[in-house]
Write an enzyme that holds these catalytic residues in place. Structure first.
Site, mmCIF file in Angstrom:
data_model
loop_
_atom_site.group_PDB
_atom_site.id
_atom_site.type_symbol
_atom_site.label_atom_id
_atom_site.label_comp_id
_atom_site.label_asym_id
_atom_site.label_seq_id
_atom_site.Cartn_x
_atom_site.Cartn_y
_atom_site.Cartn_z
ATOM 1 N N ARG A 104 -4.659 9.003 14.352
ATOM 2 C CA ARG A 104 -5.977 8.907 13.678
ATOM 3 C C ARG A 104 -6.716 10.251 14.405
ATOM 4 O O ARG A 104 -7.099 10.145 15.297
ATOM 5 C CB ARG A 104 -6.764 7.787 13.632
ATOM 6 C CG ARG A 104 -8.033 8.174 12.964
ATOM 7 C CD ARG A 104 -8.971 6.693 12.704
ATOM 8 N NE ARG A 104 -8.531 6.122 11.486
ATOM 9 C CZ ARG A 104 -8.967 5.310 10.738
ATOM 10 N NH1 ARG A 104 -10.162 4.650 11.202
ATOM 11 N NH2 ARG A 104 -8.343 4.787 9.771
ATOM 12 N N HIS A 131 -4.984 9.624 3.662
ATOM 13 C CA HIS A 131 -4.982 8.311 4.379
ATOM 14 C C HIS A 131 -3.777 7.426 3.647
ATOM 15 O O HIS A 131 -4.021 6.662 3.109
ATOM 16 C CB HIS A 131 -6.345 7.773 4.083
ATOM 17 C CG HIS A 131 -6.547 6.333 5.217
ATOM 18 N ND1 HIS A 131 -5.672 6.198 6.240
ATOM 19 C CD2 HIS A 131 -7.629 5.469 5.201
ATOM 20 C CE1 HIS A 131 -6.041 4.978 6.637
ATOM 21 N NE2 HIS A 131 -7.197 4.606 6.025
ATOM 22 N N GLN A 134 -3.348 3.586 3.827
ATOM 23 C CA GLN A 134 -4.243 2.657 3.219
ATOM 24 C C GLN A 134 -3.690 2.653 1.524
ATOM 25 O O GLN A 134 -3.885 1.513 1.096
ATOM 26 C CB GLN A 134 -5.698 3.391 3.275
ATOM 27 C CG GLN A 134 -6.628 2.655 2.522
ATOM 28 C CD GLN A 134 -6.918 1.093 3.165
ATOM 29 O OE1 GLN A 134 -7.287 1.143 4.039
ATOM 30 N NE2 GLN A 134 -6.872 0.022 2.278
ATOM 31 N N ASP A 220 -15.067 4.680 -2.061
ATOM 32 C CA ASP A 220 -15.183 4.864 -0.528
ATOM 33 C C ASP A 220 -16.418 5.347 -0.074
ATOM 34 O O ASP A 220 -17.116 5.636 -0.992
ATOM 35 C CB ASP A 220 -14.124 5.743 -0.359
ATOM 36 C CG ASP A 220 -13.716 5.929 1.300
ATOM 37 O OD1 ASP A 220 -14.336 5.077 1.959
ATOM 38 O OD2 ASP A 220 -13.231 6.894 1.802
ATOM 39 N N CYS A 260 -11.354 0.741 0.552
ATOM 40 C CA CYS A 260 -10.658 0.684 1.892
ATOM 41 C C CYS A 260 -11.291 0.112 3.206
ATOM 42 O O CYS A 260 -10.705 -0.434 4.138
ATOM 43 C CB CYS A 260 -10.206 2.006 2.194
ATOM 44 S SG CYS A 260 -11.385 3.371 2.651
ATOM 45 N N ARG A 288 -2.815 -4.088 4.877
ATOM 46 C CA ARG A 288 -2.211 -2.889 5.798
ATOM 47 C C ARG A 288 -1.458 -3.507 6.844
ATOM 48 O O ARG A 288 -0.599 -2.660 7.233
ATOM 49 C CB ARG A 288 -3.726 -2.561 6.529
ATOM 50 C CG ARG A 288 -4.474 -1.782 5.629
ATOM 51 C CD ARG A 288 -4.324 -0.496 5.423
ATOM 52 N NE ARG A 288 -4.258 0.496 6.494
ATOM 53 C CZ ARG A 288 -4.989 1.066 7.263
ATOM 54 N NH1 ARG A 288 -6.195 0.943 6.762
ATOM 55 N NH2 ARG A 288 -4.608 1.783 8.250
HETATM 56 N N1 NVA Z 1 -12.836 8.397 4.027
HETATM 57 C C1 NVA Z 1 -13.337 7.490 5.108
HETATM 58 C C2 NVA Z 1 -12.381 6.487 5.130
HETATM 59 C C3 NVA Z 1 -12.320 5.309 6.242
HETATM 60 C C4 NVA Z 1 -11.328 4.394 6.408
HETATM 61 C C5 NVA Z 1 -13.347 8.198 6.260
HETATM 62 O O1 NVA Z 1 -12.416 9.029 6.370
HETATM 63 O O2 NVA Z 1 -14.089 8.038 7.225
HETATM 64 N N1 CP Z 2 -9.635 1.255 5.879
HETATM 65 C C1 CP Z 2 -9.471 1.604 7.340
HETATM 66 O O1 CP Z 2 -9.023 2.490 7.614
HETATM 67 O O2 CP Z 2 -10.283 1.040 8.211
HETATM 68 P P1 CP Z 2 -10.596 1.340 9.855
HETATM 69 O O3 CP Z 2 -11.454 2.745 9.747
HETATM 70 O O4 CP Z 2 -11.346 0.333 10.031
HETATM 71 O O5 CP Z 2 -9.369 1.430 10.338
#
Ligand code: NVA
Ligand code: CP
Length: 304
Positions: A104, A131, A134, A220, A260, A288
């Site tokens: 990540r 992502h 997800q 989101d 998500c 997930r």
């Molecule tokens: N779009 C959000 C998703 C978090 C799971 C982010 O990138 O922070």
């Molecule tokens: N949806 C998701 O990726 O959640 P986290 O940021 O908690 O991993």
């Protein structure tokens, strides 16, 4: 099988998704029946987090352990990754000591460079741009509740972010359509959806119009990780892009709601919707775990 990574949704073909989804269904059923399934015994997953996470860490760590393997967690703060070691060097070393890596991070370029120097499969656990894990879980959840997503319409209300870009890639691969409504100034970046045929998406200025007739309504956070400095401006710009009961009312009567998570009730979605009968967010979060177990099985062992 030849080394394969999962960096964007479009990295897999429809046939590969058919396989992974079928495996996820079987793996989930085994798990629910308390049946042991340990195909990754003695295998090690390294998880690299440069951003916060609850679901992604939990689902990968629990998932690999449930498959008989081990997880090692690295973050930027406690490793040399945060002290300027080149990502290419880190990839060389980490991939000599592990069987699969999940990352990540911020720019997609970082994960692409890591993968180019890795001896083992690399999975995108979220970048600024995409992502895919997800969306894989979301599609699995849709199929569980409503059957095939082919030919269906997904309404995306909110930021043209990593989730939105990935939905569009998924629409291309799995043959459905996305109605996208973003506030002025927050439109899709064409470079990030290159290869997606315009037949698979439609842009709407009005979020209500995007939801009309949709089989799935999803949104989101208004401010994704890494964009916190823009939060105040975004709160104003996105005020009308809150999924509420009126939007759900114009969608298909059988429409589902997904998010998500983490969610901000009263911002991108009302409590009435996310805690209401059309919402499947808890199944979506749980899935997930199951889809990523199928994904790891496929990347490490191929078709079993
Ligand atoms: N779009 C959000 C998703 C978090 C799971 C982010 O990138 O922070
Ligand atoms: N949806 C998701 O990726 O959640 P986290 O940021 O908690 O991993």
């Amino acid at each position: 099988m030849a080394l394969k990574h999962y960096l964007q949704f479009k990295d897999f073909s429809r046939a590969e998704y058919d396989h992974v989804i079928e495996r996820a269904r079987w793996i989930k059923a085994q798990f629910k029946a308390y049946q042991k399934y340990w195909p990754l015994t003695d295998r090690t997953l390294v998880m690299i987090f440069e951003k916060a996470s609850t679901r992604t860490r939990l689902s990968f760590e629990a998932g690999v352990q449930q498959l008989g393997g081990t997880a090692i967690y690295l973050n930027t703060r406690d490793s040399q990754l945060g002290r300027g070691e080149p990502v290419e060097d880190a990839a060389q070393v980490i991939s000599r000591m592990s069987d699969i890596v999940m990352i990540r991070t911020f720019e997609q370029d970082i994960i692409e460079r890591f993968a180019a120097n890795s001896r083992v499969p690399v999975i995108n656990g979220l970048t600024n741009e995409y992502h895919p894990c997800q969306i894989l879980a979301d599609i699995f959840t849709y199929i569980e509740h409503r059957g095939s997503i082919q030919g269906k319409t997904v309404a995306w209300v909110g930021d043209a972010n990593n989730m939105c870009n990935t939905w569009l890639q998924a629409a291309q691969v799995l043959d459905f359509k996305v109605h996208v409504s973003t506030p002025p100034g927050y439109a899709l970046n064409p470079e990030l959806i290159s290869g997606v045929d315009p037949a698979h998406y439609q842009i709407f200025a009005d979020p209500m119009a995007a939801c009309r007739g949709a089989d799935l309504v999803t949104t989101d956070v208004w401010t994704s990780m890494g964009f916190e400095a823009e939060n105040e401006v975004r709160m104003k710009a996105f005020a009308d892009w809150c999924v509420d009961a009126e939007m759900m009312a114009v969608a298909h009567p059988q429409a589902l709601f997904m998010h998500c998570l983490p969610a901000h009730r009263g911002e991108e979605v009302t409590s009435e919707v996310i805690d209401g009968p059309q919402s499947v967010v808890w199944d979506e979060a749980e899935n997930r775990l199951h889809v990523q177990k199928a994904l790891m099985e496929y990347l490490v062992l191929g078709r079993v």
